[in-house]
Motif scaffolding. Sequence first.
Motif, short mmCIF file in Angstrom:
data_model
loop_
_atom_site.label_atom_id
_atom_site.label_comp_id
_atom_site.label_asym_id
_atom_site.label_seq_id
_atom_site.Cartn_x
_atom_site.Cartn_y
_atom_site.Cartn_z
N ARG A 145 -5.72 11.33 -5.54
CA ARG A 145 -6.97 11.21 -4.76
C ARG A 145 -6.96 12.06 -3.50
NH1 ARG A 145 -8.64 4.89 -5.19
NH2 ARG A 145 -9.14 4.90 -7.41
N VAL A 146 -5.81 12.19 -2.84
CA VAL A 146 -5.77 12.97 -1.60
C VAL A 146 -6.02 14.45 -1.90
CG1 VAL A 146 -3.29 13.50 -1.36
CG2 VAL A 146 -4.66 13.07 0.67
N ASN A 159 0.82 -1.21 0.00
CA ASN A 159 0.00 0.00 0.00
C ASN A 159 0.85 1.26 0.00
OD1 ASN A 159 -2.46 -1.40 0.08
ND2 ASN A 159 -2.32 -1.64 2.29
N GLN A 160 0.39 2.25 -0.75
CA GLN A 160 1.06 3.54 -0.83
C GLN A 160 0.12 4.57 -0.20
OE1 GLN A 160 4.17 3.41 -2.20
NE2 GLN A 160 3.76 1.23 -2.45
N LYS A 161 0.61 5.31 0.77
CA LYS A 161 -0.22 6.24 1.52
C LYS A 161 0.22 7.67 1.27
CE LYS A 161 -1.09 7.05 6.41
NZ LYS A 161 -0.96 6.42 7.71
N GLU A 209 -6.37 11.88 3.83
CA GLU A 209 -5.44 10.75 3.78
C GLU A 209 -6.03 9.69 2.86
OE1 GLU A 209 -4.54 7.28 6.98
OE2 GLU A 209 -4.23 9.32 7.69
N VAL A 210 -5.20 9.13 1.98
CA VAL A 210 -5.65 8.11 1.04
C VAL A 210 -4.60 7.01 0.96
CG1 VAL A 210 -6.21 7.61 -1.37
CG2 VAL A 210 -7.01 9.72 -0.34
N VAL A 211 -5.06 5.75 0.91
CA VAL A 211 -4.17 4.60 0.75
C VAL A 211 -4.64 3.80 -0.46
CG1 VAL A 211 -3.29 2.49 1.79
CG2 VAL A 211 -3.77 4.46 3.24
N THR A 212 -3.74 3.59 -1.43
CA THR A 212 -4.02 2.75 -2.60
C THR A 212 -2.77 1.92 -2.89
OG1 THR A 212 -3.24 4.33 -4.26
CG2 THR A 212 -5.56 4.51 -3.61
N LYS A 256 -1.64 7.50 -7.74
CA LYS A 256 -3.10 7.49 -7.56
C LYS A 256 -3.45 8.02 -6.17
CE LYS A 256 -5.27 3.96 -9.26
NZ LYS A 256 -5.80 2.58 -9.41
N SER A 257 -2.67 7.65 -5.16
CA SER A 257 -2.90 8.15 -3.79
C SER A 257 -2.73 9.66 -3.73
CB SER A 257 -1.93 7.50 -2.80
OG SER A 257 -2.19 6.12 -2.67
#
Length: 173
Positions: A76-77, A47-49, A64-67, A72-73
């Motif tokens: 999205r954040v 996972n990349q946060k 905060e976003v985790v993908t 992409k993270s």
Amino acid sequence: MKTIIVSRKMELTEGIKSHVEKKIKKLDKFFKEDANATVTLSTQKDNQKAELTITYEGMLYRAEVVTEDLYKSIDRVVELLERQIRKQKTKLEKRLKTGAFVADTDMEPIEEEKEFNIVKTKTYSAKPMSPSEAILQMNLLGHGFYIFEDSQNGGTSVVYKRNDGDYGLIEIK
């Protein structure tokens, strides 16, 4: 806006750095130059946060976003924080840069949250206890946070469960 990029458990490449700076520029329309943005990028297994925190005039804006993909993270954040700001635009217009919400035609319409309806009120007596007792009580109730009177310092405190599974303590002064 001043931007600080922090990387944890990963190497910060020029490509990642330029991508973050490009995406953060989208938020400049909301803030004046004295705003500070901190982007924290980290990797945990697959996972990349991406965490984005902006401080401006005593307010804190955070997402905060985790993908599985770091880019992409990051995308999205920034989208998430922009969406949060746009959703609260009437209340934030007084605090943010003048004209921050003018000509918003390039984005999809978001229904603005104009009122905060309080549908339930609870009255509760905080009994003195230690933070570990408060965590136990919180877990027994199945809640994500618990307010209590701290027997160690006599003040009101809050324990909460963090997304990483650990616990946090907020001491109210």
